[in-house]
Design a protein around this motif. Sequence first.
Motif, PDB file in Angstrom:
ATOM      1  N   LEU A  86       2.849 -10.730  -8.087  1.00  0.00           N
ATOM      2  CA  LEU A  86       4.044 -10.146  -7.480  1.00  0.00           C
ATOM      3  C   LEU A  86       3.818  -8.648  -7.348  1.00  0.00           C
ATOM      4  CD1 LEU A  86       6.869 -12.065  -9.383  1.00  0.00           C
ATOM      5  CD2 LEU A  86       6.320 -12.249  -6.965  1.00  0.00           C
ATOM      6  N   ALA A  87       3.362  -8.232  -6.195  1.00  0.00           N
ATOM      7  CA  ALA A  87       3.073  -6.816  -5.986  1.00  0.00           C
ATOM      8  C   ALA A  87       4.365  -6.005  -6.057  1.00  0.00           C
ATOM      9  CB  ALA A  87       2.395  -6.611  -4.642  1.00  0.00           C
ATOM     10  N   THR A  88       4.282  -4.837  -6.686  1.00  0.00           N
ATOM     11  CA  THR A  88       5.438  -3.955  -6.784  1.00  0.00           C
ATOM     12  C   THR A  88       5.561  -3.121  -5.508  1.00  0.00           C
ATOM     13  OG1 THR A  88       4.184  -2.140  -7.764  1.00  0.00           O
ATOM     14  CG2 THR A  88       5.051  -3.820  -9.261  1.00  0.00           C
ATOM     15  N   GLU A  89       6.574  -2.260  -5.501  1.00  0.00           N
ATOM     16  CA  GLU A  89       6.783  -1.392  -4.341  1.00  0.00           C
ATOM     17  C   GLU A  89       5.672  -0.356  -4.182  1.00  0.00           C
ATOM     18  OE1 GLU A  89       9.031   0.200  -7.888  1.00  0.00           O
ATOM     19  OE2 GLU A  89       8.840  -1.734  -6.862  1.00  0.00           O
ATOM     20  N   ASP A  90       4.781  -0.271  -5.183  1.00  0.00           N
ATOM     21  CA  ASP A  90       3.649   0.652  -5.080  1.00  0.00           C
ATOM     22  C   ASP A  90       2.633   0.207  -4.025  1.00  0.00           C
ATOM     23  OD1 ASP A  90       4.424   2.383  -7.336  1.00  0.00           O
ATOM     24  OD2 ASP A  90       4.006   0.609  -8.554  1.00  0.00           O
ATOM     25  N   TYR A  91       2.691  -1.060  -3.645  1.00  0.00           N
ATOM     26  CA  TYR A  91       1.721  -1.614  -2.702  1.00  0.00           C
ATOM     27  C   TYR A  91       2.319  -1.702  -1.303  1.00  0.00           C
ATOM     28  CZ  TYR A  91      -1.019  -3.313  -6.717  1.00  0.00           C
ATOM     29  OH  TYR A  91      -1.754  -3.410  -7.867  1.00  0.00           O
ATOM     30  N   THR A  92       1.519  -1.332  -0.311  1.00  0.00           N
ATOM     31  CA  THR A  92       1.899  -1.588   1.079  1.00  0.00           C
ATOM     32  C   THR A  92       1.433  -2.995   1.447  1.00  0.00           C
ATOM     33  OG1 THR A  92      -0.175  -0.800   2.030  1.00  0.00           O
ATOM     34  CG2 THR A  92       1.547   0.858   1.588  1.00  0.00           C
TER      35      THR A  92
END
Length: 256
Positions: free
Chosen positions: A192-198
């Motif tokens: 589950l990628a966080t908002e840090d990832y585009t």
Amino acid sequence: MTIEHEAPLALVTGGHRRLGGVISTALARQGYRLAVHGSHDVALDPALEQALSEADAVWHGFVADFELPDAAVRLMQEVADHFGRLPDLLVNSAAIFGQDRLETATSSELLRHYAVNCVAPVQLTRFLAEDSVSRNDRAVINILDQRLANPHGDQLSYTLAKQALAGFTKIAAKELAPKNIRVNAVAPGLTLATEDYTPDQVARNAAIMPLGRLPQPDQIAETVCFLAQATAVTGQVVAVDCGAHMQSYERDFMHL
């Protein structure tokens, strides 16, 4: 669903949202009653709330801040008081995740991560092991991280605390086997990628996995459910990471 007094009870720390919420959802669908923990609240992810309703699940939320001394012990006592028994399954999913490296790590951050990511699981497991009620099978499942196979310098406090929890998994499996308590772990990869990832970063990271894709939260939850019922398995760490543990990455995925 199984009648309440016959249904097994699971305590899922951090079980109200993100990966913990997906694990709670899977266990509810397997017929578990749930003690759902959150560090500051137990506001459920919408998908989890819907799943609990559809499964007609018996559940209760508990708040405990594992940064506070003995909060884990108080949590287990509250669970026992509410349900009238200790859990059959403990899933140690709650964690904190910082961005420090060797040059920036502080003693306070090291201790904070250790308290949440290792001390609390140890205390919860110890409390479970002190249960005087004889049962055929109980299980503890610790959520680790694929990076432990090839650690890098990012998120130092988090990584060290998870390494300690991995060591405890092996120790506890040996110590608690005579009590019919199995201790295993699941080591997810980037899921589950966080908002840090585009979106482009997520796609690039998927492409560099040995299987060319990222694991899905449901696949991690399925592995937890398997280990919960695998009565001949203890002391194991199962990587659910599309092969990421087999490779060494110079930095954390968000920096690649």
